[in-house]
Write an enzyme that holds these catalytic residues in place. Sequence first.
Site, PDB file in Angstrom:
ATOM      1  N   ASN A 218     -17.383 -10.479  10.142  1.00 45.43           N
ATOM      2  CA  ASN A 218     -16.989 -11.634  11.099  1.00 45.43           C
ATOM      3  C   ASN A 218     -17.316 -11.046  12.253  1.00 45.43           C
ATOM      4  O   ASN A 218     -17.440  -9.835  12.645  1.00 45.43           O
ATOM      5  CB  ASN A 218     -15.371 -11.991  10.900  1.00 45.43           C
ATOM      6  CG  ASN A 218     -14.527 -10.804  10.753  1.00 45.43           C
ATOM      7  OD1 ASN A 218     -15.059  -9.595  10.631  1.00 45.43           O
ATOM      8  ND2 ASN A 218     -13.341 -11.175  10.592  1.00 45.43           N
ATOM      9  N   ILE A 296      -3.485  -4.700   7.120  1.00 42.82           N
ATOM     10  CA  ILE A 296      -3.420  -3.260   7.530  1.00 42.82           C
ATOM     11  C   ILE A 296      -2.253  -3.363   8.751  1.00 42.82           C
ATOM     12  O   ILE A 296      -1.281  -2.468   8.371  1.00 42.82           O
ATOM     13  CB  ILE A 296      -4.649  -2.747   7.948  1.00 42.82           C
ATOM     14  CG1 ILE A 296      -5.694  -2.810   7.033  1.00 42.82           C
ATOM     15  CG2 ILE A 296      -4.579  -1.250   8.518  1.00 42.82           C
ATOM     16  CD1 ILE A 296      -7.179  -2.758   7.611  1.00 42.82           C
ATOM     17  N   PHE A 312      -4.159  -7.774  17.982  1.00 44.60           N
ATOM     18  CA  PHE A 312      -4.675  -8.412  18.550  1.00 44.60           C
ATOM     19  C   PHE A 312      -4.872  -9.929  18.132  1.00 44.60           C
ATOM     20  O   PHE A 312      -4.820  -9.926  16.854  1.00 44.60           O
ATOM     21  CB  PHE A 312      -6.317  -7.745  18.891  1.00 44.60           C
ATOM     22  CG  PHE A 312      -6.241  -6.851  19.880  1.00 44.60           C
ATOM     23  CD1 PHE A 312      -6.757  -7.317  21.339  1.00 44.60           C
ATOM     24  CD2 PHE A 312      -5.844  -5.695  19.557  1.00 44.60           C
ATOM     25  CE1 PHE A 312      -6.578  -6.166  22.175  1.00 44.60           C
ATOM     26  CE2 PHE A 312      -5.827  -4.768  20.656  1.00 44.60           C
ATOM     27  CZ  PHE A 312      -6.556  -4.817  21.963  1.00 44.60           C
ATOM     28  N   LYS A 330       3.984 -10.511  11.656  1.00 49.36           N
ATOM     29  CA  LYS A 330       3.458  -9.087  11.496  1.00 49.36           C
ATOM     30  C   LYS A 330       4.565  -8.085  11.760  1.00 49.36           C
ATOM     31  O   LYS A 330       4.526  -6.953  11.576  1.00 49.36           O
ATOM     32  CB  LYS A 330       2.032  -8.695  12.009  1.00 49.36           C
ATOM     33  CG  LYS A 330       1.016  -9.646  11.584  1.00 49.36           C
ATOM     34  CD  LYS A 330      -0.223  -9.170  11.915  1.00 49.36           C
ATOM     35  CE  LYS A 330      -1.237 -10.281  11.624  1.00 49.36           C
ATOM     36  NZ  LYS A 330      -2.782  -9.790  10.815  1.00 49.36           N
TER      37      LYS A 330
HETATM   38  O1  C5P Z   1      -3.870 -11.906  10.905  1.00 55.35           O
HETATM   39  P1  C5P Z   1      -4.945 -11.931  11.853  1.00 55.35           P
HETATM   40  O2  C5P Z   1      -6.345 -11.363  11.091  1.00 55.35           O
HETATM   41  O3  C5P Z   1      -5.237 -13.090  12.736  1.00 55.35           O
HETATM   42  O4  C5P Z   1      -4.399 -10.833  12.854  1.00 55.35           O
HETATM   43  C1  C5P Z   1      -5.284 -10.233  13.714  1.00 55.35           C
HETATM   44  C2  C5P Z   1      -4.582  -8.836  13.872  1.00 55.35           C
HETATM   45  O5  C5P Z   1      -4.278  -8.218  12.708  1.00 55.35           O
HETATM   46  C3  C5P Z   1      -5.660  -7.754  14.607  1.00 55.35           C
HETATM   47  O6  C5P Z   1      -4.837  -6.885  15.335  1.00 55.35           O
HETATM   48  C4  C5P Z   1      -6.199  -6.975  13.127  1.00 55.35           C
HETATM   49  O7  C5P Z   1      -6.685  -5.717  13.752  1.00 55.35           O
HETATM   50  C5  C5P Z   1      -5.146  -6.967  12.408  1.00 55.35           C
HETATM   51  N1  C5P Z   1      -5.374  -7.306  10.767  1.00 55.35           N
HETATM   52  C6  C5P Z   1      -5.044  -6.101   9.980  1.00 55.35           C
HETATM   53  N2  C5P Z   1      -5.488  -6.376   8.676  1.00 55.35           N
HETATM   54  C7  C5P Z   1      -6.046  -7.514   8.293  1.00 55.35           C
HETATM   55  C8  C5P Z   1      -6.013  -8.558   9.027  1.00 55.35           C
HETATM   56  C9  C5P Z   1      -5.974  -8.496  10.563  1.00 55.35           C
HETATM   57  O8  C5P Z   1      -4.668  -4.961  10.671  1.00 55.35           O
HETATM   58  N3  C5P Z   1      -6.284  -7.721   7.058  1.00 55.35           N
END
Ligand code: C5P
Length: 391
Positions: A218, A296, A312, A330
Amino acid sequence: MMGRERSDLQGRHVVLGLTGGIACYKSAELVRLLTKAGATVQVVMTEAAEAFITPVTMQALSGRSVVTSQWDAREPNNMAHINLSRGADAVLVAPASADFIAKLAQGRADELLSLLCLARPRETCPLLVAPAMNREMWSHPATQRNVATLEQDGTRILGPGCGDQACGEVGDGRMLEPAELLEELVAFFQPKVLAGRRLLITAGPTFEPIDPVRGITNHSSGKMVHLATPRGVKRQNVMTAAQMYEAVVPSAADHDVFIATAAVADWRPANLSEHKIKKEGKKVAPTFELTENPDILAAVAALPKPPYCVGFAAESENLLAHARSKLLRKRIPLIIGNLGPATFGRDDNALLVVDAQSEHALPADGRPTDKLTLARALMQELAHRLQAVQA
Ligand code: C5P
């Protein structure tokens, strides 16, 4: 960050000292970079430096007469060693030979450059030294002793780098590249708002393989895909979200701050095809079952003693509502929102800083500004919040 057209050193006056070493040829480029970044540069050369590059070259590049002698009669008071450092923001010796480092360690002052290093006002005019020498000279206990002495005296040692040496040997002792020295100097003048904190940062998009040649990935709003590792950063490369999870979660609690800038793919193919999926003879395109990747950031935030977590949110609409719901979902204290399509691959961005109590635009007027300026402002935001958490 390298190669950017910025005026990070605007208004700074730097005394650049050259001592004897083949790396003097790199100092010509360094002067160009320093002046391009807005600094004024006064070059001072030792007699040994003049054997490697001429003052004519350095004068043309710096736009100022080069000074080579403490007996230079052009100075009305005949005190070049005093005058040169009084208006300077820093003295940078690049290249610094083993012999010159030994002189500095002993406080000797038998020619102009060492004399002015000793005579500079230490409170207002720091000394930075970029060693350049053969690897045996660098690793010699005498040199190491001298370097340790300089550090104790408050001198900042930049490098040296490692690699091919002019003598044909390979090892530690190369002068840092001009762009690296510029980066060091710019960083040196920045406020150290997070000094002493341990930070863990995820960056870049993840790549989720479908087969050995294809995958799902992405966009990311940073420009993080093929960046060089910033100096001083310990980097671990991963490809998939699952690998990133394994690299991050077990060690996250050893850090003070976790910043999740990575654009992690939300899903991955449920099954990885061992061989390339062939299209010959197929009438319909293949379909894939997807499975969700681990979150994560949410996993780190849910640790018993989590670091301070910054997330972010790259959205295409309703920035505030989406950012705030992500903050709650989160369970993180701070989220930075931005409109993805407006900033993907660009040098500028406009942010929305959202925490449990409030939100505000960065910059305040909401007009896009360059990402490095934004990153610095974000570090200030973070530092204030860390202080508040500790208070
Ligand atoms: O859930 P979403 O992707 O919209 O959230 C974005 C934030 O969560 C970013 O800070 C991204 O680095 C983190 N993230 C993550 N692990 C994922 C999805 C998003 O750490 N699987």
